[in-house]
Write a protein that holds these residues in place. Structure first.
Motif, PDB file in Angstrom:
ATOM      1  N   HIS A  60       0.848  -1.194   0.000  1.00 59.16           N
ATOM      2  CA  HIS A  60       0.000   0.000   0.000  1.00 59.16           C
ATOM      3  C   HIS A  60       0.880   1.240   0.000  1.00 59.16           C
ATOM      4  CE1 HIS A  60      -2.700   3.065   1.852  1.00 59.16           C
ATOM      5  NE2 HIS A  60      -3.480   2.588   0.899  1.00 59.16           N
ATOM      6  N   TYR A  61       0.475   2.257  -0.758  1.00 57.47           N
ATOM      7  CA  TYR A  61       1.254   3.489  -0.894  1.00 57.47           C
ATOM      8  C   TYR A  61       0.295   4.663  -0.847  1.00 57.47           C
ATOM      9  CZ  TYR A  61       4.333   6.952  -3.161  1.00 57.47           C
ATOM     10  OH  TYR A  61       5.089   8.056  -3.477  1.00 57.47           O
ATOM     11  N   LYS A  62       0.576   5.597   0.060  1.00 57.18           N
ATOM     12  CA  LYS A  62      -0.241   6.808   0.155  1.00 57.18           C
ATOM     13  C   LYS A  62       0.686   7.997   0.319  1.00 57.18           C
ATOM     14  CE  LYS A  62      -4.057   8.957   2.630  1.00 57.18           C
ATOM     15  NZ  LYS A  62      -4.580   9.609   1.480  1.00 57.18           N
ATOM     16  N   LYS A  63       0.591   8.915  -0.635  1.00 53.10           N
ATOM     17  CA  LYS A  63       1.375  10.144  -0.580  1.00 53.10           C
ATOM     18  C   LYS A  63       0.555  11.222  -1.281  1.00 53.10           C
ATOM     19  CE  LYS A  63       5.965  11.973  -1.451  1.00 53.10           C
ATOM     20  NZ  LYS A  63       7.307  11.668  -1.953  1.00 53.10           N
ATOM     21  N   ASP A  67      -3.288   7.241  -3.537  1.00 54.40           N
ATOM     22  CA  ASP A  67      -3.587   6.153  -2.605  1.00 54.40           C
ATOM     23  C   ASP A  67      -3.804   4.899  -3.443  1.00 54.40           C
ATOM     24  OD1 ASP A  67      -4.216   4.586  -0.470  1.00 54.40           O
ATOM     25  OD2 ASP A  67      -6.059   5.639   0.059  1.00 54.40           O
ATOM     26  N   THR A  68      -2.774   4.063  -3.518  1.00 56.60           N
ATOM     27  CA  THR A  68      -2.806   2.931  -4.429  1.00 56.60           C
ATOM     28  C   THR A  68      -1.921   1.808  -3.900  1.00 56.60           C
ATOM     29  OG1 THR A  68      -2.545   2.311  -6.749  1.00 56.60           O
ATOM     30  CG2 THR A  68      -0.887   3.798  -5.850  1.00 56.60           C
ATOM     31  N   ASP A  91       3.190   2.013  -9.925  1.00 58.76           N
ATOM     32  CA  ASP A  91       1.778   1.748  -9.652  1.00 58.76           C
ATOM     33  C   ASP A  91       1.443   0.341 -10.137  1.00 58.76           C
ATOM     34  OD1 ASP A  91      -1.070   1.579  -9.864  1.00 58.76           O
ATOM     35  OD2 ASP A  91      -1.176   3.759  -9.882  1.00 58.76           O
TER      36      ASP A  91
END
Length: 102
Positions: A60-63, A67-68, A91
Motif C-alpha cells: 500500500h502506498y499513500k502520498k 492512494d494505491t 503503480d
C-alpha cells in the motif's frame, strides 16, 4: 408475458452483468515482472545495466492524493563509467513509475 421471454431476458441480463463486472469493474493489475522488463528496456536505451530487482508483493502506498498499491524495484546501471543504483516505485494497476530515487 410468456415465461420463455422472461427467462431469455433474465439470461441476457445476467450475462451482461457478468461481462460488465469482468471487463469494466475488475481490479486487474500489471504483473511486477512486466513492469521490471519495461523499466529495464527504458534504462537500456541510455546505457548498459548490470542488475535489477523487484518485490513481487504489492504494498500500500499513500502520498498526497495518491492512494494505491505499488511495486518497489531497482536497477544497477553503468552511468559515466561507474555503477549507480536507481530505485523506483511503480503503480501496480497501471505500471506507471510514481517515484524514483538515485
Amino acid at each position: 408475458m410468456d415465461w420463455k421471454v422472461f427467462a431469455a431476458g433474465a439470461f441476457v441480463g445476467a450475462a451482461a452483468g457478468h461481462l460488465l463486472n469482468h471487463y469494466c469493474l475488475s481490479d486487474e493489475s500489471v504483473s511486477g515482472d512486466v513492469i521490471l522488463e519495461n523499466v529495464k528496456d527504458a534504462f537500456k536505451k541510455e546505457g548498459p545495466i548490470e542488475g535489477s530487482w523487484i518485490q513481487l508483493k504489492k504494498q500500500h502506498y499513500k502520498k498526497y492524493a495518491i492512494d494505491t498499491f505499488v511495486y518497489h524495484g531497482g536497477i544497477t546501471a553503468i552511468r559515466e563509467g561507474e555503477k549507480k543504483q536507481f530505485e523506483f516505485i511503480a503503480d501496480a494497476k497501471t505500471g506507471t513509475i510514481i517515484e524514483k530515487t538515485i
